[in-house]
Design a protein around this motif. Structure first.
Motif, PDB file in Angstrom:
ATOM      1  N   PRO A 199       0.821  -1.213   0.000  1.00  0.00           N
ATOM      2  CA  PRO A 199       0.000   0.000   0.000  1.00  0.00           C
ATOM      3  C   PRO A 199       0.856   1.265   0.000  1.00  0.00           C
ATOM      4  O   PRO A 199       1.879   1.346   0.667  1.00  0.00           O
ATOM      5  CB  PRO A 199      -0.800  -0.122   1.308  1.00  0.00           C
ATOM      6  N   ILE A 200       0.414   2.266  -0.766  1.00  0.00           N
ATOM      7  CA  ILE A 200       1.066   3.573  -0.766  1.00  0.00           C
ATOM      8  C   ILE A 200       0.911   4.201   0.622  1.00  0.00           C
ATOM      9  O   ILE A 200      -0.115   4.082   1.274  1.00  0.00           O
ATOM     10  CB  ILE A 200       0.429   4.481  -1.835  1.00  0.00           C
ATOM     11  N   ASP A 201       1.946   4.904   1.075  1.00  0.00           N
ATOM     12  CA  ASP A 201       1.919   5.622   2.347  1.00  0.00           C
ATOM     13  C   ASP A 201       1.788   4.659   3.520  1.00  0.00           C
ATOM     14  O   ASP A 201       1.276   5.022   4.582  1.00  0.00           O
ATOM     15  CB  ASP A 201       0.770   6.642   2.374  1.00  0.00           C
ATOM     16  N   GLY A 202       2.265   3.419   3.328  1.00  0.00           N
ATOM     17  CA  GLY A 202       2.225   2.437   4.399  1.00  0.00           C
ATOM     18  C   GLY A 202       3.547   2.305   5.107  1.00  0.00           C
ATOM     19  O   GLY A 202       4.423   3.165   5.022  1.00  0.00           O
ATOM     20  N   GLU A 203       3.729   1.171   5.805  1.00  0.00           N
ATOM     21  CA  GLU A 203       4.945   1.004   6.592  1.00  0.00           C
ATOM     22  C   GLU A 203       6.089   0.408   5.795  1.00  0.00           C
ATOM     23  O   GLU A 203       7.234   0.437   6.238  1.00  0.00           O
ATOM     24  CB  GLU A 203       4.654   0.122   7.822  1.00  0.00           C
ATOM     25  N   ALA A 204       5.813  -0.156   4.594  1.00  0.00           N
ATOM     26  CA  ALA A 204       6.854  -0.874   3.871  1.00  0.00           C
ATOM     27  C   ALA A 204       6.874  -0.491   2.397  1.00  0.00           C
ATOM     28  O   ALA A 204       5.825  -0.274   1.788  1.00  0.00           O
ATOM     29  CB  ALA A 204       6.652  -2.388   4.010  1.00  0.00           C
ATOM     30  N   ASP A 205       8.095  -0.392   1.846  1.00  0.00           N
ATOM     31  CA  ASP A 205       8.278  -0.242   0.409  1.00  0.00           C
ATOM     32  C   ASP A 205       8.558  -1.625  -0.180  1.00  0.00           C
ATOM     33  O   ASP A 205       9.593  -2.224   0.110  1.00  0.00           O
ATOM     34  CB  ASP A 205       9.461   0.679   0.098  1.00  0.00           C
ATOM     35  N   ILE A 206       7.628  -2.130  -0.981  1.00  0.00           N
ATOM     36  CA  ILE A 206       7.799  -3.410  -1.668  1.00  0.00           C
ATOM     37  C   ILE A 206       7.395  -3.184  -3.117  1.00  0.00           C
ATOM     38  O   ILE A 206       6.288  -2.719  -3.391  1.00  0.00           O
ATOM     39  CB  ILE A 206       6.945  -4.524  -1.043  1.00  0.00           C
ATOM     40  N   ILE A 207       8.300  -3.489  -4.026  1.00  0.00           N
ATOM     41  CA  ILE A 207       8.047  -3.202  -5.431  1.00  0.00           C
ATOM     42  C   ILE A 207       8.409  -4.414  -6.278  1.00  0.00           C
ATOM     43  O   ILE A 207       9.051  -5.359  -5.817  1.00  0.00           O
ATOM     44  CB  ILE A 207       8.845  -1.975  -5.902  1.00  0.00           C
ATOM     45  N   MET A 208       7.968  -4.379  -7.529  1.00  0.00           N
ATOM     46  CA  MET A 208       8.345  -5.368  -8.530  1.00  0.00           C
ATOM     47  C   MET A 208       9.113  -4.639  -9.627  1.00  0.00           C
ATOM     48  O   MET A 208       8.593  -3.698 -10.221  1.00  0.00           O
ATOM     49  CB  MET A 208       7.106  -6.035  -9.125  1.00  0.00           C
ATOM     50  N   VAL A 209      10.374  -5.042  -9.868  1.00  0.00           N
ATOM     51  CA  VAL A 209      11.191  -4.460 -10.924  1.00  0.00           C
ATOM     52  C   VAL A 209      11.419  -5.532 -11.982  1.00  0.00           C
ATOM     53  O   VAL A 209      11.943  -6.601 -11.687  1.00  0.00           O
ATOM     54  CB  VAL A 209      12.541  -3.957 -10.392  1.00  0.00           C
ATOM     55  N   ARG A 210      10.978  -5.259 -13.203  1.00  0.00           N
ATOM     56  CA  ARG A 210      11.029  -6.237 -14.293  1.00  0.00           C
ATOM     57  C   ARG A 210      10.417  -7.568 -13.872  1.00  0.00           C
ATOM     58  O   ARG A 210      10.840  -8.635 -14.296  1.00  0.00           O
ATOM     59  CB  ARG A 210      12.471  -6.427 -14.781  1.00  0.00           C
ATOM     60  N   GLY A 211       9.396  -7.486 -13.008  1.00  0.00           N
ATOM     61  CA  GLY A 211       8.643  -8.671 -12.624  1.00  0.00           C
ATOM     62  C   GLY A 211       9.196  -9.434 -11.439  1.00  0.00           C
ATOM     63  O   GLY A 211       8.686 -10.510 -11.119  1.00  0.00           O
ATOM     64  N   PHE A 212      10.196  -8.892 -10.737  1.00  0.00           N
ATOM     65  CA  PHE A 212      10.779  -9.559  -9.580  1.00  0.00           C
ATOM     66  C   PHE A 212      10.672  -8.657  -8.355  1.00  0.00           C
ATOM     67  O   PHE A 212      10.866  -7.441  -8.439  1.00  0.00           O
ATOM     68  CB  PHE A 212      12.245  -9.920  -9.836  1.00  0.00           C
ATOM     69  N   GLU A 213      10.414  -9.270  -7.210  1.00  0.00           N
ATOM     70  CA  GLU A 213      10.173  -8.506  -5.991  1.00  0.00           C
ATOM     71  C   GLU A 213      11.450  -7.864  -5.456  1.00  0.00           C
ATOM     72  O   GLU A 213      12.542  -8.405  -5.572  1.00  0.00           O
ATOM     73  CB  GLU A 213       9.584  -9.423  -4.915  1.00  0.00           C
ATOM     74  N   MET A 214      11.264  -6.708  -4.841  1.00  0.00           N
ATOM     75  CA  MET A 214      12.353  -5.994  -4.184  1.00  0.00           C
ATOM     76  C   MET A 214      11.790  -5.294  -2.954  1.00  0.00           C
ATOM     77  O   MET A 214      10.725  -4.690  -3.019  1.00  0.00           O
ATOM     78  CB  MET A 214      12.984  -4.980  -5.135  1.00  0.00           C
ATOM     79  N   PHE A 215      12.522  -5.388  -1.836  1.00  0.00           N
ATOM     80  CA  PHE A 215      12.064  -4.829  -0.573  1.00  0.00           C
ATOM     81  C   PHE A 215      12.889  -3.591  -0.212  1.00  0.00           C
ATOM     82  O   PHE A 215      14.049  -3.459  -0.610  1.00  0.00           O
ATOM     83  CB  PHE A 215      12.155  -5.864   0.544  1.00  0.00           C
ATOM     84  N   GLY A 216      12.280  -2.710   0.573  1.00  0.00           N
ATOM     85  CA  GLY A 216      12.939  -1.465   0.943  1.00  0.00           C
ATOM     86  C   GLY A 216      14.279  -1.665   1.615  1.00  0.00           C
ATOM     87  O   GLY A 216      15.175  -0.830   1.477  1.00  0.00           O
ATOM     88  N   ARG A 217      14.455  -2.757   2.342  1.00  0.00           N
ATOM     89  CA  ARG A 217      15.713  -2.983   3.056  1.00  0.00           C
ATOM     90  C   ARG A 217      16.880  -3.267   2.106  1.00  0.00           C
ATOM     91  O   ARG A 217      18.030  -3.264   2.529  1.00  0.00           O
ATOM     92  CB  ARG A 217      15.544  -4.148   4.031  1.00  0.00           C
ATOM     93  N   GLU A 218      16.586  -3.547   0.828  1.00  0.00           N
ATOM     94  CA  GLU A 218      17.651  -3.814  -0.144  1.00  0.00           C
ATOM     95  C   GLU A 218      18.225  -2.547  -0.753  1.00  0.00           C
ATOM     96  O   GLU A 218      19.217  -2.594  -1.486  1.00  0.00           O
ATOM     97  CB  GLU A 218      17.107  -4.706  -1.269  1.00  0.00           C
TER      98      GLU A 218
END
Length: 816
Positions: A199-218
């Protein structure tokens, strides 16, 4: 018990700059009065923007007559002007890089015309000197001001976009300010290769780059991973958000947190500029979030060798989603010294976040059809759910010019992150949207340390110019997390929420054992060769990495931490890239590069086999593309293939409802990307593009799921944003953006009932830059999801995420 933190905004005040040296030369034969006018200094505060507007403001402030034909400045932008300058020096800085010059006439007025070739060459030489002096900070902005002309590529250092054998983009602080971004995921709404998975404006940044997951801690900070907040870093102190599409192990090394296969992200922090910075921004966001941001910076010393920059932010109030409240504070201090040979940096950051009411992410039963998305602002989470965190980090950097061609660099950073969840982990149990689940108390803690050491030099062998880089990296992460069931389960409904008994975490400890340790040490060597006047650029390199993973358990008799599992491995990760330039505007590129992921350890929150440590596993990418500069517009097209072992969640085989994590077969993503950025016409800027991803499973056990679509990956994505400077109202700009996301499957069964429909969202905005009582002031308005559409934004990780509702953001920024 949930920790209560004071709502205090810490502001640091710096003295304004007195003056900056001027190097304008007056003609010896000029009258004394003219000499005084030319060399007299005034204080200016002119924001970046269209060159025509900047020159008009300068003329009024300097009390001079400046004449020019509008066609000369059509489509050109200026970086603005801050501090004290003479007329000639101020004009030279405003016109830098434009190919224009202002010539003083006998009557004291100034006339603008195109600079002769030698003047243009001198200007280019000046820009090159400025880039070299700032070689490891940021490259200049590209036309339009929204992206940089290049970015940092790990051990390779700063590389211009047209010289890079990779697909990269660097989003600027100007873009982030104009779009009033709340965090990383707002920035990446401009990128068709990225999709938000939280969710936007939530506690965590989690995204998909070229179809693969990436977490804010990376995410890396100034090239070191693990220094940003583990979940979601505030980015008001960030100068550039650099996004590299594709694996990057050879360039950046492997992160103990798990390096993303689809791309990497690096934050470049703000530093004090040559001219003083003193800006205050007040903001409002739906539903009632108020905020303040103070940005102060100045350089000191006879040669401005000492710099200090402070960013302090406070935000608090109710969010756009029902029954949510979000409080955030951040203070970042950046100190630096730049001498003739030695450059030093020190960056410190402290951040706190407190989120109440939960946000719209939900699990779903293994065979339950996905129901229609609920109303976007409807909060089906429990109002007493909360998340708190604090993050502190410190980073030191050093660069020393051994010779004009050889540079030694070293940096070290450390961070400590604490967090606590009180969360109802619920699942959708039927198509009617009924929810059921357990309430858990999850305290967590992590520490991260990272060191980079490098040596970079240039030399020639015949007609080949080499840039040789040798680097060493060492990163270590320790972390611990507890999961405790709290009271009875709760039930609710997506569309008609019901609320369970109030919980507050009273009496529950936030202490946690650090039961896992990850370490990665690596050495890298690269050689970038330039031939035929830089028409051909060839890069080769490799990184050797030793990765260690250790799990501990608390001995109930002795109280000591015993090692329960210890695994070490090493891997050589090669890479190669080539750029071929055809003429002045067209370049072709290609690369082969790998990513290496530490063996995953399943989370106790979702998986039964929490003691398992998997071996590190690589992914491979092949990519080719074209980069074309159409005037001030850059267009990039690329095709790629990325493969890696596929992560699979198996259903429970006992009374434990948690799934079993394993690896099975490969996920193969083949894609095409078309990206654009820059000025398409005078006053019109474009940013965005199109992404196609064919994400398939191959080589699965027995071929049972071969050819099926990977979960959570949309096939077609489109992001197209534009800005238009209104020709009839100087300083006014209107903006618009369309975001389209294709259907996504939540599992590999690929049934329509278990997929989310495609969706399209529109965002609008406007801003107005003016001068009030001698101060440059900018008013901004952004409205996301104008039609207030309800949709499932993501289906990755086996979790459904509700799209953000219509939200309004307002701000006023004033230069003091």
């Amino acid at each position: 018990m949930a920790r209560k933190r004071p709502s205090i905004l810490t502001l640091t005040t710096l003295a304004r700059a007195l003056a900056v040296p001027t190097f304008a030369a007056a003609a010896l034969a000029a009258p004394l009065a003219a000499l005084a006018q030319e060399t007299a200094q005034r204080s200016y505060s002119i924001a970046a923007g269209p060159l025509e507007d900047a020159l008009s403001r300068f003329g009024r402030a300097a009390n001079i007559t400046l004449s020019f034909v509008p066609e000369l400045t059509a489509g050109l932008r200026s970086n603005g002007l801050q501090g004290s300058h003479s007329v000639d020096n101020g004009l030279a800085r405003l016109l830098a890089g434009s190919g224009l010059e202002a010539v003083r006439q006998p009557n004291g007025s100034y006339l603008l015309h195109r600079a002769p070739p030698r003047a243009a060459q001198a200007d280019a030489a000046l820009q090159e000197i400025e880039v070299r002096a700032d070689r490891d900070h940021v490259l200049p902005v590209a036309p339009g001001g929204q992206v940089g002309s290049g970015g940092r590529l790990g051990v390779l250092g700063n590389v211009r976009v047209v010289d890079a054998p990779f697909n990269q983009v660097s989003y600027t602080a100007e873009l982030m300010a104009n779009q009033q971004v709340r965090g990383l995921m707002d920035v990446l709404e401009n990128d068709p290769s990225v999709r938000n998975s939280a969710p936007i404006d939530g506690e965590a940044d989690i995204i998909m780059v070229r179809g693969f997951e990436m977490f804010g801690r990376e995410i890396m900070v100034n090239g070191i991973g693990g220094l940003a907040d583990n979940r979601s870093a505030m980015i008001e102190a960030v100068e550039r958000v650099e996004v590299l599409r594709g694996p990057s192990t050879m360039l950046n090394g492997v992160s103990p947190w798990g390096s993303s296969i689809g791309g990497s992200i690096n934050y470049i922090l703000k530093r004090a500029e040559d001219t003083p910075t003193a800006q205050v921004t007040g903001s409002f966001a739906s539903e009632s979030q108020l905020g303040a941001h103070v940005d102060l910076g100045r350089r000191f010393g006879e040669r401005k060798q000492f710099g200090a920059r402070v960013n302090s932010v406070y935000k608090n109030g109710d969010g756009a989603i029902d029954r949510t409240a979000n409080r955030q504070t951040m203070t970042a201090v950046a100190l630096d010294y730049r001498g003739e040979q030695l450059r030093l940096t020190l960056d410190g950051n402290y951040q706190e976040k407190e989120l109440h009411g939960g946000l719209g992410a939900i699990r779903i039963g293994g065979s339950v059809p996905i129901p229609p998305a609920p109303r976007a602002a409807n909060n089906f989470k429990q109002p007493w759910e909360f998340y708190t965190s604090d993050n502190r980090s410190l980073q030191l950097g050093l660069e020393y010019d051994i010779t004009p061609d050889w540079v030694f660099s070293a940096s070290h950073g450390q961070s400590l992150n604490n967090e606590t969840y009180l969360q109802a982990v619920s699942s959708i149990s039927n198509v009617n949207g009924n929810l059921s689940g357990s309430v858990v108390w999850i305290p967590g803690r992590s520490t991260n340390k990272g060191t980079n050491i490098g040596l970079r030099g240039t030399f020639n062998t015949g007609a080949i110019r080499h840039t040789l880089v040798a680097g060493f990296g060492d990163v270590t992460a320790r972390r611990g997390q507890g999961t405790l069931l709290v009271g009875t389960a709760v039930t609710s409904n997506l569309y008609h929420p019901t609320f369970g008994t109030y919980r507050d975490g009273a009496g529950l400890s936030t202490d946690v054992d650090m039961l896992s340790r990850y370490n990665a040490k690596s050495t890298a060597v690269t050689d970038t060769m330039r031939l035929f006047d830089d028409r051909l650029i060839v890069m080769v390199g490799a990184r050797n990495q030793a990765i260690g993973s250790v799990l501990y358990s608390r001995n109930t008799k002795t109280g000591a931490l015993d090692v329960t599992r210890d695994r070490n491995s090493s891997k050589l990760s090669p890479a190669a890239g080539v750029v071929v330039k055809f003429g002045e505007n067209l370049a072709a590129y290609g690369n082969f590069i790998e990513s290496l992921l530490p063996g995953p350890t399943p989370s106790s929150q979702f998986y039964q086999n929490v003691d398992a440590i998997f071996d590190p596993y690589p992914s491979k990418q092949y990519e080719a593309g074209l980069k074309y500069e159409l005037g001030k517009l850059l267009v990039t097209g690329s095709v790629y293939q990325i493969t890696l072992p596929n992560q699979v969640n198996l259903p429970s085989n006992n009374a434990d409802p948690r799934e079993i994590f394993t690896l099975d077969g490969e996920q193969r993503n083949r894609g095409f990307e078309l990206n654009t950025s820059g000025e398409a016409a005078r006053g019109l800027r474009l940013l965005g593009g199109y992404s196609y991803i064919d994400a398939r499973l191959v080589r699965t056990q027995g071929g049972l799921t071969d050819g099926r679509r990977a979960r959570g990956v949309p096939k077609h994505n489109l992001n197209l944003g534009s800005e238009w400077d209104l020709p009839f109202l100087a300083g006014a700009t209107v903006t618009g953006r369309m975001v389209y996301t294709d259907r996504m499957f939540i599992d590999t069964n690929n049934t329509r009932a278990r997929s989310t429909p495609s969706w399209t969202r529109f965002d609008l905005g406007a801003r107005y830059a003016t001068r009030i009582n001698g101060h440059d002031t900018t008013f901004r308005l952004n409205v996301d999801n104008v039609a207030n559409r309800d949709y499932w934004a993501s289906a990755s990780r086996g979790v459904l995420v509700v799209g953000a509702p219509r939200s309004v953001r307002l701000s006023v920024s004033t230069d003091l």
